[in-house]
Write an enzyme that holds these catalytic residues in place. Sequence first.
Site, PDB file in Angstrom:
ATOM      1  N   CYS A  11       0.845  -1.190   0.000  1.00 25.27           N
ATOM      2  CA  CYS A  11       0.000   0.000   0.000  1.00 25.27           C
ATOM      3  C   CYS A  11       0.885   1.245   0.000  1.00 25.27           C
ATOM      4  O   CYS A  11       1.816   1.364   0.775  1.00 25.27           O
ATOM      5  CB  CYS A  11      -0.934   0.007   1.206  1.00 25.27           C
ATOM      6  SG  CYS A  11      -0.124   0.123   2.795  1.00 25.27           S
ATOM      7  N   GLY A  12       0.607   2.149  -0.891  1.00 20.29           N
ATOM      8  CA  GLY A  12       1.404   3.356  -1.018  1.00 20.29           C
ATOM      9  C   GLY A  12       2.540   3.246  -2.010  1.00 20.29           C
ATOM     10  O   GLY A  12       3.186   4.255  -2.336  1.00 20.29           O
TER      11      GLY A  12
END
Length: 232
Positions: free
Chosen positions: A180-181
């Site tokens: 995530c990210g």
Amino acid sequence: MMDVFNWDGTVSAKDFRIGALSFAQKWESLNSAFPPWSWVPCPKHPWLASPEEEGYLSLENICISRPYEVDIDQNSQTDPGEEETSCSEKEDDIDDATLVQSNHHELHYCDFHIVYSYTFRVPVLYLRAYCSDGRPLLLDEIEKELPACSSKESPETKWAFITQEEHPYLKRPWYKLHPCGTSEFMKLLFLGGDTGQPKLEVVLELYLLSWFSAVGQVVGLRIPCKMLNDRR
């Protein structure tokens, strides 16, 4: 063809495979003193219709030398005036009777896999660590082995944190740096500068190298300087 101006920071499975093979080739040719990454072909997922070969990059049996644990003898007395002596003086004046080295010095090993996430459409670093007798290390034990640069204070790795999940191909529990990210980070890395917009082919060629230069630091794997200098 994808427009680089509207690029969202992700890559296709095909581009991941191309980039992975290029990354492994460069790593081996420019860093022959270190074990090579190898491409491991895998059966295709039944729910995916991609004609491309599936697989992942593997770097295994990397030895980690765990430092000696030092126990201070509780019965030893220290003169308060000695606290102001220099480090070198302290080392010269150490009494072996007051320091007991633990016999728990052991070798730990790590396996690293770079796997493509079909959900996030980015590469993901999977890892597992184990003792010389094969006993797997728990997450808190692994975190003790991580370098200081993996601190949450590091801006390059603030989006990476470790979770446990089944390895998508081996079907066994592994730890991974959660992706995530990742896409936001990669987009900012390539498109956030003031040097103009890069060409799409340049982005794809350097994607895995740039991604690993940040992610690898979390687990103490640094890109060889020659590879960074060879980016073009």
